[in-house]
Motif scaffolding. Structure first.
Motif, PDB file in Angstrom:
ATOM      1  N   LEU A 146       0.815  -1.249  -0.052  1.00  0.00           N
ATOM      2  CA  LEU A 146      -0.021  -0.042  -0.069  1.00  0.00           C
ATOM      3  C   LEU A 146       0.827   1.241   0.006  1.00  0.00           C
ATOM      4  CD1 LEU A 146      -2.814  -0.866   2.501  1.00  0.00           C
ATOM      5  CD2 LEU A 146      -3.103  -0.226   0.145  1.00  0.00           C
ATOM      6  N   LYS A 147       2.016   1.064   0.764  1.00  0.00           N
ATOM      7  CA  LYS A 147       2.813   2.504   0.985  1.00  0.00           C
ATOM      8  C   LYS A 147       3.701   2.795  -0.381  1.00  0.00           C
ATOM      9  CE  LYS A 147       5.696   4.865   4.273  1.00  0.00           C
ATOM     10  NZ  LYS A 147       6.138   4.659   5.622  1.00  0.00           N
ATOM     11  N   TYR A 148       4.494   1.522  -0.805  1.00  0.00           N
ATOM     12  CA  TYR A 148       5.403   1.863  -1.821  1.00  0.00           C
ATOM     13  C   TYR A 148       5.175   1.333  -3.212  1.00  0.00           C
ATOM     14  CZ  TYR A 148       8.282   2.556   2.476  1.00  0.00           C
ATOM     15  OH  TYR A 148       8.769   2.975   3.635  1.00  0.00           O
ATOM     16  N   VAL A 149       4.374   0.480  -3.323  1.00  0.00           N
ATOM     17  CA  VAL A 149       4.094  -0.081  -4.967  1.00  0.00           C
ATOM     18  C   VAL A 149       3.256   1.002  -5.512  1.00  0.00           C
ATOM     19  CG1 VAL A 149       3.248  -1.780  -6.328  1.00  0.00           C
ATOM     20  CG2 VAL A 149       4.613  -2.282  -4.184  1.00  0.00           C
ATOM     21  N   LYS A 150       3.388   1.493  -6.941  1.00  0.00           N
ATOM     22  CA  LYS A 150       2.656   2.307  -7.607  1.00  0.00           C
ATOM     23  C   LYS A 150       1.499   1.563  -8.257  1.00  0.00           C
ATOM     24  CE  LYS A 150       6.477   5.783  -8.129  1.00  0.00           C
ATOM     25  NZ  LYS A 150       7.310   6.257  -8.935  1.00  0.00           N
ATOM     26  N   HIS A 151       0.687   2.084  -8.551  1.00  0.00           N
ATOM     27  CA  HIS A 151      -0.446   1.812  -9.369  1.00  0.00           C
ATOM     28  C   HIS A 151       0.069   1.542 -10.813  1.00  0.00           C
ATOM     29  CE1 HIS A 151      -3.977   1.286  -6.741  1.00  0.00           C
ATOM     30  NE2 HIS A 151      -3.456   2.387  -6.210  1.00  0.00           N
ATOM     31  N   SER A 152      -0.222   0.473 -11.422  1.00  0.00           N
ATOM     32  CA  SER A 152       0.275   0.180 -12.922  1.00  0.00           C
ATOM     33  C   SER A 152      -0.938   0.670 -13.822  1.00  0.00           C
ATOM     34  CB  SER A 152       0.470  -1.381 -13.122  1.00  0.00           C
ATOM     35  OG  SER A 152      -0.722  -1.980 -13.021  1.00  0.00           O
ATOM     36  N   GLU A 153      -0.752   0.826 -15.138  1.00  0.00           N
ATOM     37  CA  GLU A 153      -1.450   1.353 -15.945  1.00  0.00           C
ATOM     38  C   GLU A 153      -2.445   0.197 -16.304  1.00  0.00           C
ATOM     39  OE1 GLU A 153      -1.879   2.636 -20.929  1.00  0.00           O
ATOM     40  OE2 GLU A 153       0.157   2.316 -19.681  1.00  0.00           O
ATOM     41  N   ILE A 154      -3.951   0.327 -16.331  1.00  0.00           N
ATOM     42  CA  ILE A 154      -4.996  -0.675 -16.710  1.00  0.00           C
ATOM     43  C   ILE A 154      -5.019  -0.790 -18.147  1.00  0.00           C
ATOM     44  CG2 ILE A 154      -7.153  -1.372 -16.235  1.00  0.00           C
ATOM     45  CD1 ILE A 154      -7.137   0.071 -13.392  1.00  0.00           C
ATOM     46  N   LYS A 155      -5.151  -2.009 -18.618  1.00  0.00           N
ATOM     47  CA  LYS A 155      -5.068  -2.143 -20.144  1.00  0.00           C
ATOM     48  C   LYS A 155      -6.662  -2.300 -20.298  1.00  0.00           C
ATOM     49  CE  LYS A 155      -0.266  -3.613 -20.685  1.00  0.00           C
ATOM     50  NZ  LYS A 155       0.375  -4.619 -21.035  1.00  0.00           N
ATOM     51  N   LYS A 156      -7.314  -1.773 -21.287  1.00  0.00           N
ATOM     52  CA  LYS A 156      -8.486  -1.888 -21.367  1.00  0.00           C
ATOM     53  C   LYS A 156      -8.588  -2.908 -22.705  1.00  0.00           C
ATOM     54  CE  LYS A 156     -10.312   2.573 -19.772  1.00  0.00           C
ATOM     55  NZ  LYS A 156     -11.295   3.820 -20.238  1.00  0.00           N
ATOM     56  N   GLU A 157      -8.631  -4.272 -22.324  1.00  0.00           N
ATOM     57  CA  GLU A 157      -8.396  -5.339 -23.444  1.00  0.00           C
ATOM     58  C   GLU A 157      -9.619  -6.443 -22.799  1.00  0.00           C
ATOM     59  OE1 GLU A 157      -4.707  -6.935 -23.733  1.00  0.00           O
ATOM     60  OE2 GLU A 157      -3.815  -5.262 -24.319  1.00  0.00           O
ATOM     61  N   SER A 158     -10.045  -7.137 -23.742  1.00  0.00           N
ATOM     62  CA  SER A 158     -11.042  -8.058 -23.400  1.00  0.00           C
ATOM     63  C   SER A 158     -10.368  -9.523 -22.747  1.00  0.00           C
ATOM     64  CB  SER A 158     -11.927  -8.775 -24.683  1.00  0.00           C
ATOM     65  OG  SER A 158     -10.818  -9.102 -25.560  1.00  0.00           O
ATOM     66  N   ILE A 159     -10.977  -9.919 -22.003  1.00  0.00           N
ATOM     67  CA  ILE A 159     -10.518 -11.227 -21.297  1.00  0.00           C
ATOM     68  C   ILE A 159     -11.066 -12.541 -22.098  1.00  0.00           C
ATOM     69  CG2 ILE A 159     -10.740 -12.582 -19.346  1.00  0.00           C
ATOM     70  CD1 ILE A 159     -11.359 -10.160 -17.560  1.00  0.00           C
ATOM     71  N   ASP A 160     -10.083 -13.039 -22.457  1.00  0.00           N
ATOM     72  CA  ASP A 160     -10.339 -14.422 -23.002  1.00  0.00           C
ATOM     73  C   ASP A 160     -11.095 -15.581 -22.329  1.00  0.00           C
ATOM     74  OD1 ASP A 160     -10.346 -16.735 -24.921  1.00  0.00           O
ATOM     75  OD2 ASP A 160      -8.182 -17.212 -24.482  1.00  0.00           O
ATOM     76  N   TYR A 161     -12.554 -15.263 -22.048  1.00  0.00           N
ATOM     77  CA  TYR A 161     -13.121 -15.999 -20.950  1.00  0.00           C
ATOM     78  C   TYR A 161     -13.143 -17.466 -21.553  1.00  0.00           C
ATOM     79  CZ  TYR A 161     -14.901 -11.965 -18.772  1.00  0.00           C
ATOM     80  OH  TYR A 161     -15.012 -10.904 -18.124  1.00  0.00           O
ATOM     81  N   LEU A 162     -13.563 -17.899 -22.799  1.00  0.00           N
ATOM     82  CA  LEU A 162     -13.378 -19.154 -23.447  1.00  0.00           C
ATOM     83  C   LEU A 162     -12.015 -19.859 -22.864  1.00  0.00           C
ATOM     84  CD1 LEU A 162     -14.809 -21.805 -24.490  1.00  0.00           C
ATOM     85  CD2 LEU A 162     -14.429 -20.675 -26.848  1.00  0.00           C
ATOM     86  N   GLY A 163     -10.994 -19.290 -23.236  1.00  0.00           N
ATOM     87  CA  GLY A 163      -9.694 -19.835 -22.946  1.00  0.00           C
ATOM     88  C   GLY A 163      -9.370 -19.798 -21.556  1.00  0.00           C
ATOM     89  N   SER A 164      -9.757 -19.031 -20.635  1.00  0.00           N
ATOM     90  CA  SER A 164      -9.828 -19.303 -19.381  1.00  0.00           C
ATOM     91  C   SER A 164     -10.469 -20.494 -18.887  1.00  0.00           C
ATOM     92  CB  SER A 164     -10.105 -18.047 -18.671  1.00  0.00           C
ATOM     93  OG  SER A 164      -9.567 -16.937 -18.932  1.00  0.00           O
ATOM     94  N   PHE A 165     -11.693 -20.647 -19.382  1.00  0.00           N
ATOM     95  CA  PHE A 165     -12.464 -21.901 -19.148  1.00  0.00           C
ATOM     96  C   PHE A 165     -11.802 -23.423 -19.518  1.00  0.00           C
ATOM     97  CE2 PHE A 165     -15.623 -25.109 -20.426  1.00  0.00           C
ATOM     98  CZ  PHE A 165     -16.035 -25.491 -19.247  1.00  0.00           C
ATOM     99  N   LEU A 166     -11.411 -23.369 -20.712  1.00  0.00           N
ATOM    100  CA  LEU A 166     -10.503 -24.432 -21.286  1.00  0.00           C
ATOM    101  C   LEU A 166      -9.367 -24.619 -20.448  1.00  0.00           C
ATOM    102  CD1 LEU A 166     -11.254 -23.714 -25.175  1.00  0.00           C
ATOM    103  CD2 LEU A 166     -12.444 -25.582 -23.718  1.00  0.00           C
ATOM    104  N   SER A 167      -8.659 -23.796 -20.248  1.00  0.00           N
ATOM    105  CA  SER A 167      -7.474 -24.161 -19.542  1.00  0.00           C
ATOM    106  C   SER A 167      -7.619 -24.520 -18.230  1.00  0.00           C
ATOM    107  CB  SER A 167      -6.523 -22.752 -19.531  1.00  0.00           C
ATOM    108  OG  SER A 167      -6.873 -21.706 -18.562  1.00  0.00           O
ATOM    109  N   ILE A 168      -8.606 -23.738 -17.575  1.00  0.00           N
ATOM    110  CA  ILE A 168      -8.770 -24.453 -15.995  1.00  0.00           C
ATOM    111  C   ILE A 168      -9.119 -25.820 -15.951  1.00  0.00           C
ATOM    112  CG2 ILE A 168     -10.334 -23.996 -14.048  1.00  0.00           C
ATOM    113  CD1 ILE A 168     -10.136 -20.991 -14.794  1.00  0.00           C
TER     114      ILE A 168
END
Length: 276
Positions: free
Chosen positions: A157-179
């Motif tokens: 909370l104190k030392y790590v900076k927030h990173s840039e959030i990338k607005k990209e789509s999540i590969d939900y089907l790929g996630s399901f298949l891999s899991i």
């Protein structure tokens, strides 16, 4: 992982676990860690690395606390699975945060420290787990995670900076298949269900074909075009497949057949782990 290995005999005796049920104290963690690793790494880019890292720490810390105070085998195994979810977030996000925070020579040094810490942890974890089990209880090996988690949470909370959030789509089907694929293979191998291993491998084959055609792949297959990198992946795969079961069974053999204490079995590993 290493803390659990030297205390596995005491965990089994305390909770009245059969050898097959005891294996799930490690396998439940491996199942969720391996199954969710790709998705968790992807979420760090989409939600923000600092935010997802804090979520992972919270999951890991709370599950460690519950394991340490629980007397139920079912709860311990369930919480180990949840602990694996926290670790699946922490592991890839840690490296990503290092890449964000450091540049050039400092980045190389930070990654070297990271690798050295993992090597040292293989020796220290076995000794700490064995020592805590012999001197206090196997529960202390899980409860020791809690103050470390709180400290890391505050420092992040104190030392790590927030990173840039990338607005990209999540590969939900790929996630399901891999899991499903990874869970099927891991569960099938653990329980000796070859049909589940086959189904899991089938899902992984479909996953690879899907990753070839999707625009936002969970696992870009271009990573495997580099022969050196692919060779490193295969070597790492074989190494971990050999090491983790070996480390699971060897402390049990030392303690059950040779009468070692948990701490002594941790020391007995040093000739193997000190080279790390």
């Amino acid at each position: 992982n290493s803390i659990v290995f030297t205390s596995s005999v005491q965990i089994g005796n305390s909770l009245g676990l059969t050898p097959a049920a005891l294996s799930w104290v490690s396998s439940a963690y491996t199942l969720t860690f391996g199954g969710l690793l790709l998705l968790s790494g992807r979420l760090s880019d989409l939600i923000g690395r600092k935010r997802i890292f804090l979520i992972g720490l919270l999951i890991f810390g709370v599950s460690s606390l519950v394991i340490g105070i629980s007397n139920s085998a079912e709860i311990v195994i369930t919480m180990r699975a949840i602990q694996g979810i926290g670790s699946s977030i922490i592991a890839p996000t840690t490296l990503a945060l290092i890449m964000d925070a450091y540049q050039n020579d400092m980045r190389q040094r930070a990654i070297s420290y990271y690798g050295a810490t993992a090597g040292i942890g293989s020796s220290i974890g076995l000794l700490v787990g064995g020592g805590l089990t012999s001197l206090i209880s196997w529960r202390a090996g899980f409860l020791i995670n809690v103050p470390f988690t709180i400290l890391l949470f505050i420092l992040t909370l104190k030392y790590v900076k927030h990173s840039e959030i990338k607005k990209e789509s999540i590969d939900y089907l790929g996630s399901f298949l891999s899991i499903i694929g990874l869970v099927g293979v891991i569960y099938g191998l653990t329980e000796g269900e070859l049909n589940l291993v086959f189904i899991g491998m089938l899902f992984l084959v479909v996953f690879i074909f899907w990753e070839k055609k999707t625009l936002s792949p969970l696992l870009p297959l271009v990573l495997f075009k580099n022969k050196i990198r692919s060779g490193a992946y295969i070597t790492r795969l074989l190494f971990m497949m050999t090491m983790l079961p070996f480390w699971f069974f060897l402390p049990q053999m030392m303690q059950n057949q040779y009468g070692f204490s948990a701490l002594e079995s941790g020391f007995a590993f040093l000739p193997l782990t000190i080279v790390n």
